[in-house]
Each structure stands twice: as C-alpha cells, then as structure tokens.
Design an enzyme around this catalytic site. Structure first.
Site, PDB file in Angstrom:
ATOM      1  N   HIS A 388      83.449  40.199  57.247  1.00  0.00           N
ATOM      2  CA  HIS A 388      82.881  40.439  55.922  1.00  0.00           C
ATOM      3  C   HIS A 388      83.953  40.587  54.844  1.00  0.00           C
ATOM      4  CE1 HIS A 388      79.667  41.027  53.260  1.00  0.00           C
ATOM      5  NE2 HIS A 388      79.025  42.035  53.820  1.00  0.00           N
ATOM      6  N   ASP A 392      80.877  36.505  52.591  1.00  0.00           N
ATOM      7  CA  ASP A 392      79.789  37.325  52.083  1.00  0.00           C
ATOM      8  C   ASP A 392      78.526  37.107  52.905  1.00  0.00           C
ATOM      9  OD1 ASP A 392      81.412  38.310  50.056  1.00  0.00           O
ATOM     10  OD2 ASP A 392      80.821  36.740  48.632  1.00  0.00           O
TER      11      ASP A 392
END
Length: 417
Positions: A388, A392
């Site tokens: 992450h 995204d």
C-alpha cells in the site's frame, strides 16, 4: 598427487553456501566432472564436481558447514579404486535396530553403503532425490526406480520411506498394555533448516515488516476459459507439444492489468519508484527444499504456448532440483496458485522487492445469480496482495477487476482490452 576441490562461483551477489551433502566419501572412485558434493545457496542447490578422475580424498569441511566462494572443501587423490584410500572409521556403518533421526549439522552419518551403485547410487540421483534419501534414511540400492532408464525419483524414495514407517516394530517381551497407550512410539525429529528455507523465512518476514501489506479479493466465473480450453486443448497440444492450462490465461490477463495500472508492475528502491515497461512474472513453485519463484520473462511478448512451455519446464526442474540462480533472478510480479493444493482462499504475501502478487485458488461449482436466475457456475476466488506504500486501493481493485474481466471474457486477451 592430489588436486584441490574448491567452492565454485555461485552467482551474482552470492558469496557463501552450505555443504548440503557429500555425495562421495573418502576412498570412493570418482570420475572427472562427477558430482561429489551438493551446495545449498539462498536460492538453489548446486553440485560441486570433481576436477579430475581419481579417488575421493579428505573432506575438509562437514555437512552443514558454511563455506565461501573459493574455499577449499576437499581433495581428489590419484588412483582408481576404493582401496587406494581407506575410509575413516567414522564412516563405517553402525547397526541400528530402528530408524535413526535425521542428522544435524553437528552429527552427520555417511551416505548409504550403495553410494556408487549404478542403478540407485547417489552418483545418478538428482539433488532432490539425494536430499530425500538422506532425510528419510533410505538405502537407494534397495529402492526400485520408476523413472527414465530405471532411475529413482523422489516419489520412489517417499514411497519407500512410507513403507518403512508402516512396517510393524519387532515384538518384545514388554508388559501387556501400558495405561493411556497411544498405539505407537512417540518420537521427535530434528531436521536442520536448509539455507533456502532460512532465506525464504527471512524474506517473507521482512516483507511483513517493511511493506504495508493489504489484500483485495474477487471471484471469477471460469466458464469461458474452461470452454475454450476444452475446445482447443487437443489441437493445442498436437501443434505445440504442451498442454493448455489455466496459468497462461491468468498470465496474459495479468499483463493487461499491469499495463493498465503501472504501479502494480513497479518497485520501491530507496526513495524512488522503478516502473518497468516489460512484464517478468515469477511463478511460485513448491520445491523439495521450500518455495521457489522462477521467472517467466517477457510474458507480454510470449504466446500462450511459450508461457505454458516455460512453466512446465520450471515445474519439472523445481521437482528435480535443477533450477539455477539465473532462473530466479528478477521478476516484476508474482502468481501463486494455491488451488493446485485445494486452497479455497488465501492472502498471498508479496515477493520482495515486488509490490504485488496474484493468488489463485481451487475451482468449485457455486450458485450465482445471472440475469435474475440462480445458476451453477465453476467459480474461483482470486486475491491480490499489494504494498500500500506504492499501490492505492483503487488501483489494486481495478487491476484485479481487469484480470477477472479478461478471464470471464477471454476475447479481451486477443484485442488487448
């Protein structure tokens, strides 16, 4: 006159290895270029070969010792017979009424007495089979080989080990029945963790500690791919000499996703992001010593047949223990198929420094709604684990959705949608 046996060059950035197994004992006849020892590196097992014909001399290091590139590990003496150099007393076999526990690095027995037998000796066994022989304490001369030219396979050794375990223990004059008897002897076995397994453990733990791991899921209707595969599999195999599997479909679908979402095909290096304009897919394969991830390169340019041939070759070589360092170098994305073992759903872990991994699972018939009707379809859960820090949530979900749509409508693979 003797010649020295030294640790060969192991590959880029690899400077040390572990002596996994001595394939020749002092006094054994050795042919030029014959494998005399197996080295375990961080990624693969490598055979050390004899620089000349003669007789195996002294072992400078023991099994389990760590050695560096160029280090002296043994000598080869002039001669042609086992009598030319007597074996040390420690190598003489000792009687044992029951299977001995797997040796540790501090105490490793000699190889089985039939080490030079031409039909089952370690000189003709693959590294994977040799490790299985050592781990299970099996004498290869007593194992019937089912492989090519009668050679012993890993499955032959495991079958022999299972048969050995199933044999009833010799009866003794013990008391009739002890309280809370378990029906068998309780044993513990300690096995030295291989260098490969240690490295895998460190890398995966490092991935958890470094990356911001997250997983997104979806499910795929496999009807269209199954139909296409059933329709063309015979023609495909006849033309290309390889079976048409599901991995080529998912590899091509992944290419579409990675091209659409570049961050999924990227890596973090320091404070920079490296984007790749090519797709090299690491295929997670279960090998005798642990998980390995050989790389199918330029998947975006390969045909379905090229992908299937590369995967089949890697699968065979992983089982035989013949993968090389170069086979596992690089990779921009990984596919792990837990479905072959029956897994319904999982959260795969990324293969650093990559930023994403696709997890495939078993196909099973499930009720789904189509056009307002409940119907049965062959469904598969798929998962995308990602870092992450770089990817995204929207990008990860979109990438997985692209793979799903391409599998449910394989025409997209042909027209690049």
């Amino acid at each position: 006159m003797s010649s020295e046996v030294k640790v060969p060059t192991l590959g880029e950035s690899v400077s040390e290895a572990t002596i996994g197994q001595w394939l020749k004992q002092p006094g054994d006849a050795v042919a030029a270029d014959e494998a005399i020892a197996s080295l375990e590196t961080d990624k693969v097992a490598i055979d050390v070969t004899a620089p000349q014909a003669g007789v195996m001399g002294q072992h400078i290091v023991k099994e389990g010792d760590t050695v560096t590139v160029g280090a002296l590990i043994a000598t080869i003496e002039d001669g042609s017979g086992a009598a030319a150099a007597p074996k040390p007393a420690a190598a003489a076999p000792a009687p044992s009424p029951s299977p001995a526990p797997t040796p540790t690095a501090a105490s490793t027995p000699a190889a089985p007495a039939a080490a030079d037998d031409t039909s089952g000796g370690s000189s003709v066994l693959s590294p994977a089979v040799r490790r299985a022989v050592l781990e299970h304490g099996i004498d290869p001369s007593k194992v019937k080989g089912t492989g090519k030219d009668g050679r012993i396979t890993k499955d032959d050794v495991l079958a022999a080990a299972q048969a050995k375990t199933a044999q009833p223990a010799p009866s003794t004059s013990a008391p009739a029945a002890a309280p809370a008897a378990t029906g068998g002897e309780r044993r513990e076995e300690r096995v030295r963790m291989t260098r490969l397994r240690q490295t895998v453990a460190k890398r995966l733990k490092s991935a958890q500690e470094t990356a911001a791991l997250l997983t997104t899921f979806n499910d795929v209707d496999m009807s269209a791919v199954i139909e296409a595969r059933d329709k063309y599999k015979d023609v495909f195999q006849k033309k290309h000499g390889i079976k048409l599997g599901f991995m080529s479909f998912f590899s091509k679908a992944s290419v579409l996703a990675l091209k659409s979402i570049p961050s999924v095909n990227a890596q973090i290096e320091g404070d920079e992001i490296v984007y790749f304009d090519y797709v090299d897919i690491s295929i997670a394969v279960s090998a005798p010593n642990g998980l390995v991830v050989p790389v199918v390169r330029n998947v975006d340019k390969l045909s379905f047949a090229g992908i299937e041939q590369a995967i089949a070759d890697y699968g065979k070589r992983a089982k035989d223990g013949t993968l090389t360092m170069e086979d596992m170098k690089g990779g921009t994305f990984t596919i792990s198929n837990g479905g072959v073992f029956g897994g319904l759903m999982s959260t795969p872990i990324i293969n650093p420094p990559q930023s994403a991994v696709l997890g495939l699972h078993r196909i099973e018939d499930r009720p789904v709604v189509r056009d307002g009707q409940i119907v049965i379809r062959p469904m598969m859960y798929i998962a995308l684990s990602y870092d992450h820090r770089l990817i995204d949530g929207r990008e990860a979900v979109t990438a997985l959705k692209t793979i799903k749509e391409a599998i449910e409508d394989p025409t997209r693979l042909l027209i690049d949608l």
